[in-house]
Design a protein around this motif. Structure first.
Motif, short mmCIF file in Angstrom:
data_model
loop_
_atom_site.label_atom_id
_atom_site.label_comp_id
_atom_site.label_asym_id
_atom_site.label_seq_id
_atom_site.Cartn_x
_atom_site.Cartn_y
_atom_site.Cartn_z
N ASN A 163 15.63 -69.66 -5.63
CA ASN A 163 14.53 -68.94 -5.97
C ASN A 163 13.35 -69.50 -5.31
N ASN A 204 9.76 -62.28 -3.58
CA ASN A 204 10.85 -62.63 -4.12
C ASN A 204 12.01 -61.19 -3.93
N TRP A 205 12.00 -60.45 -5.62
CA TRP A 205 12.67 -59.35 -5.12
C TRP A 205 12.34 -57.86 -4.34
N THR A 239 15.24 -56.58 -1.72
CA THR A 239 15.68 -55.27 -2.75
C THR A 239 15.62 -54.27 -2.13
N ASN A 254 21.67 -55.97 0.62
CA ASN A 254 21.47 -57.00 0.63
C ASN A 254 21.89 -58.75 0.84
N PHE A 259 14.65 -63.58 0.50
CA PHE A 259 15.31 -63.52 -0.82
C PHE A 259 16.91 -63.13 -1.15
N SER A 281 19.01 -61.74 -3.23
CA SER A 281 19.26 -61.24 -4.72
C SER A 281 20.22 -61.03 -5.49
N THR A 282 21.50 -61.00 -4.54
CA THR A 282 22.49 -60.65 -5.33
C THR A 282 23.64 -61.65 -5.41
N HIS A 296 22.23 -63.97 -7.56
CA HIS A 296 21.25 -63.84 -9.26
C HIS A 296 22.44 -63.15 -9.92
N LEU A 334 20.59 -59.32 -10.76
CA LEU A 334 20.88 -57.88 -10.41
C LEU A 334 22.37 -57.45 -10.37
#
Length: 225
Positions: free
Chosen positions: A10, A21-22, A25, A84, A94, A96-97, A99, A102
């Motif tokens: 995070n 952060n995202w 993506t 990603n 970051f 993303s995958t 989390h 997503l």
């Protein structure tokens, strides 16, 4: 300690209180349009051969009853997850995958569309899937319950599988990397070789998990045709 350890997934990157952060993506969108106006490069030819191979494989698995163009859904899904996963291997980017926000967003809508399509257009076939062939009459109610639960948890298992595999390798690399400042030079070389081996393994895991996610989603869709 564990809560602080998992905080590496995070990162708080922001400008003027706007979280970025995202943003990683969507970095793949910057690379896609160049394929339409640049001369074909080795990168484009290599990526195009991968997509053609996936298209042929998905077309065989979908069978003659599959809708035309449906393979592009799973190829796009594979490309997004793969990009990603690879981006998460670079420092300060970051993942993303890793989390469920997503992965569940990818799994639930597709699975829900397949289920709605199957129950509306192939109701008898969907009911037949709830009771495997050769099941004794006394076990049929239990089999219906078991098959229903297994169908409902499919998007959850897909999302958790991808998230857990992304977290596991990154967490191990973080744990080993944090010990580098407190060991001797000899062990530091061993640690460096181990980190390189883990990085190669994570690269393979990124490719395999994106393929597994897309191929399982495609198999779920083939059941409703």
């Amino acid at each position: 300690m564990m809560s602080n350890l998992f905080l590496v997934f995070n990162p708080s990157s922001s400008i003027f209180n706007l979280s970025f952060n995202w943003l990683s993506t969507f970095l793949g969108i910057l690379m896609i349009p160049s394929m339409y106006w640049l001369m074909p490069s080795r990168y484009y030819i290599f990526w195009n051969s991968i997509l053609l191979t996936l298209h042929k494989e998905f077309k065989v698995l979908l069978g003659p009853m599959g809708m035309k163009g449906s393979t592009f859904i799973f190829i796009s899904l594979f490309s997004m997850i793969l990009f990603n996963n690879f981006m998460g291997l670079f420092p300060y980017i970051f993942t993303s995958t890793s989390h469920l926000v997503l992965t569940l967003t990818l799994a639930i809508p597709l699975w829900l569309c397949f289920m709605l399509y199957g129950w509306i257009n192939h109701t008898q076939s969907m009911f037949a899937h709830l009771v495997p062939q050769g099941t004794p009459a006394i076990l049929m109610p239990f089999m219906v319950c078991i098959e229903t639960i297994s169908n409902v948890i499919r998007p959850g298992t897909l999302a958790v599988r991808l998230t857990a595999n992304m977290i596991a390798g990154h967490l191990l690399m973080t744990l080993l990397g944090n010990t580098g400042s407190s060991i001797s030079t000899m062990f530091l070389m061993v640690l460096l070789i181990t980190q390189i081996a883990l990085l190669i393994l994570e690269t393979a895991v990124s490719l395999i998990q994106s393929y597994v996610f897309s191929i399982l989603m495609m198999l779920y869709s083939s059941e409703v045709n």
